[in-house]
Design a protein around this motif. Structure first.
Motif, mmCIF file in Angstrom:
data_model
loop_
_atom_site.group_PDB
_atom_site.id
_atom_site.type_symbol
_atom_site.label_atom_id
_atom_site.label_comp_id
_atom_site.label_asym_id
_atom_site.label_seq_id
_atom_site.Cartn_x
_atom_site.Cartn_y
_atom_site.Cartn_z
ATOM 1 N N GLY A 79 54.688 59.175 6.250
ATOM 2 C CA GLY A 79 54.140 59.249 4.904
ATOM 3 C C GLY A 79 53.514 60.580 4.548
ATOM 4 O O GLY A 79 52.975 60.744 3.451
ATOM 5 N N PHE A 80 53.590 61.563 5.441
ATOM 6 C CA PHE A 80 53.015 62.875 5.160
ATOM 7 C C PHE A 80 53.964 63.706 4.302
ATOM 8 O O PHE A 80 55.179 63.741 4.542
ATOM 9 N N ASP A 81 53.391 64.358 3.308
ATOM 10 C CA ASP A 81 54.133 65.208 2.375
ATOM 11 C C ASP A 81 53.307 66.481 2.229
ATOM 12 O O ASP A 81 52.240 66.468 1.614
ATOM 13 N N GLN A 82 53.785 67.580 2.832
ATOM 14 C CA GLN A 82 52.936 68.770 2.954
ATOM 15 C C GLN A 82 53.745 70.047 2.784
ATOM 16 O O GLN A 82 54.740 70.257 3.471
ATOM 17 N N VAL A 83 53.308 70.916 1.881
ATOM 18 C CA VAL A 83 53.902 72.241 1.732
ATOM 19 C C VAL A 83 53.300 73.158 2.791
ATOM 20 O O VAL A 83 52.090 73.141 3.027
ATOM 21 N N ILE A 84 54.136 73.939 3.457
ATOM 22 C CA ILE A 84 53.660 74.935 4.412
ATOM 23 C C ILE A 84 53.905 76.317 3.828
ATOM 24 O O ILE A 84 54.982 76.601 3.297
ATOM 25 N N ARG A 85 52.863 77.154 3.929
ATOM 26 C CA ARG A 85 52.921 78.518 3.409
ATOM 27 C C ARG A 85 52.583 79.499 4.532
ATOM 28 O O ARG A 85 52.118 79.087 5.591
ATOM 29 N N PRO A 86 52.806 80.789 4.315
ATOM 30 C CA PRO A 86 52.582 81.772 5.390
ATOM 31 C C PRO A 86 51.202 81.657 6.037
ATOM 32 O O PRO A 86 50.176 81.593 5.353
ATOM 33 N N GLY A 87 51.211 81.602 7.369
ATOM 34 C CA GLY A 87 49.976 81.544 8.137
ATOM 35 C C GLY A 87 49.479 80.146 8.434
ATOM 36 O O GLY A 87 48.629 79.954 9.299
ATOM 37 N N ASP A 88 49.996 79.128 7.712
ATOM 38 C CA ASP A 88 49.609 77.747 7.974
ATOM 39 C C ASP A 88 50.384 77.199 9.170
ATOM 40 O O ASP A 88 51.426 77.736 9.559
ATOM 41 N N VAL A 89 49.877 76.090 9.709
ATOM 42 C CA VAL A 89 50.576 75.401 10.792
ATOM 43 C C VAL A 89 50.789 73.940 10.399
ATOM 44 O O VAL A 89 49.820 73.220 10.122
ATOM 45 N N ASN A 90 52.045 73.530 10.332
ATOM 46 C CA ASN A 90 52.398 72.120 10.249
ATOM 47 C C ASN A 90 52.771 71.686 11.657
ATOM 48 O O ASN A 90 53.822 72.062 12.172
ATOM 49 N N TRP A 91 51.904 70.910 12.295
ATOM 50 C CA TRP A 91 52.073 70.529 13.693
ATOM 51 C C TRP A 91 52.594 69.098 13.743
ATOM 52 O O TRP A 91 51.883 68.154 13.412
ATOM 53 N N MET A 92 53.849 68.926 14.116
ATOM 54 C CA MET A 92 54.485 67.610 14.140
ATOM 55 C C MET A 92 54.733 67.181 15.578
ATOM 56 O O MET A 92 55.430 67.868 16.325
ATOM 57 N N ILE A 93 54.159 66.054 15.967
ATOM 58 C CA ILE A 93 54.354 65.494 17.299
ATOM 59 C C ILE A 93 55.348 64.346 17.170
ATOM 60 O O ILE A 93 55.042 63.316 16.564
ATOM 61 N N ALA A 94 56.547 64.539 17.709
ATOM 62 C CA ALA A 94 57.588 63.524 17.561
ATOM 63 C C ALA A 94 57.351 62.337 18.490
ATOM 64 O O ALA A 94 57.518 61.181 18.095
ATOM 65 N N GLY A 95 56.987 62.615 19.749
ATOM 66 C CA GLY A 95 56.761 61.533 20.695
ATOM 67 C C GLY A 95 57.958 60.596 20.778
ATOM 68 O O GLY A 95 59.094 61.028 20.969
#
Length: 295
Positions: A79-95
């Motif tokens: 359910g996460f909906d997130q724009v990533i821009r320069p310098g940000d971190v979108n950290w996704m743990i698939a598991g």
């Protein structure tokens, strides 16, 4: 002897833009937990065009897309909906399993944009491969910055030089984005067995030998290389504790080949049932998916 191997990216066409694939490499599959490392672009997207990576599954890893130019929207089935821009971190743990898409938003698609970044995958320790999936967004301002004369380093993940990133890691590692002026000395954390430098732009000297951009230099365990920027340069510093062998097929990673076979079957089965009440589901507002590739 401080250098173990030098890896130059192989070009891959992902449909509309190219990437330079560094890891995995035939003679060096991993550096610490890093099992996949792509440089995306730089690519110029004209107005009306963009990236549309349809929903697809991952297992057994954590991922981060780190941008220098452009932006992307991440959607996942948590359910996460997130724009990533320069310098940000979108950290996704698939598991044990996650499904996500990456697309260009309406405004940058309408106006066009430059896209440039690094996509990295990190193997999870065997005991954590089936952990529950998670997603965390860490804005640029939340990441530690480490400065030395002529050098600025942003800690994307892990621990280095007395600082720790907020990204949730499962094994000892470090991942730094560095900007160096000419003549700046570039240190490496000493407390990791496997370490590497990737040169995004500019050039560096390693023990007196010049290395230009588009090259990953992997060092021998315990080495103490002297790294100096020969001109204004951008680098990625990375490494960590050694990992046992991982199997990679498409977007699926595991220490066990049979687990990948199970995930393949689950994706096919879920698609045949329109992702309703199945192992894999689609992110909200997504109706497409990437079919399982042919063998």
């Amino acid at each position: 002897m401080t250098v173990s191997i030098i890896i130059e990216p192989r070009t891959r066409d992902l449909g509309g833009f190219t990437v330079g694939r560094v890891l995995p490499y035939a003679k060096r599959r991993q550096v610490g937990p890093f099992i996949f490392f792509d440089e995306m672009g730089p690519a110029e997207f004209k107005p009306g065009t963009g990236i549309d990576v349809r929903p697809h599954p991952h297992i057994g890893l954590a991922t981060v897309t780190y941008l220098f130019d452009g932006e992307l929207r991440h959607r996942d089935n948590l359910g996460f909906d997130q724009v990533i821009r320069p310098g940000d971190v979108n950290w996704m743990i698939a598991g044990r399993g996650i499904v996500h898409s990456e697309r260009t938003d309406d405004a940058p698609r309408e106006n066009g944009q430059t896209m440039h970044g690094i996509q990295s995958w990190f193997a999870l320790p065997e005991e954590d491969e089936e952990t529950a999936p998670e997603f965390h967004h860490h804005p640029k301002a939340s990441l530690p910055v480490i400065e030395r004369p002529g050098l600025k380093m942003r800690l994307i993940a892990g621990s280095a030089f007395g600082e720790t990133s907020p990204a949730k890691c499962f094994s000892p590692m470090f991942y730094l984005g560095a900007e160096a002026d000419a003549d700046a000395a570039i240190p490496l954390p000493e407390d990791y067995e496997e370490r590497a430098v990737y040169i995004l732009s500019g050039a560096v000297s390693v023990d007196g030998v010049r290395h230009d951009h588009g090259r990953m230099i992997v060092f021998e365990p315990g080495a103490a290389p002297e790294i100096t920027a020969l001109e204004k340069s951008r680098l990625m510093l990375l490494g960590g504790a050694p990992m046992s062998k991982r199997h990679i097929w498409w977007n699926l990673v595991s220490s066990r080949p049979e687990r990948i076979e199970q995930a393949k079957a689950d994706w096919t089965s879920s698609a045949s049932q329109n992702f309703q009440g199945t192992v894999f589901t689609l992110p909200p507002d997504e109706t497409e998916h990437i079919p399982l590739p042919s063998e």
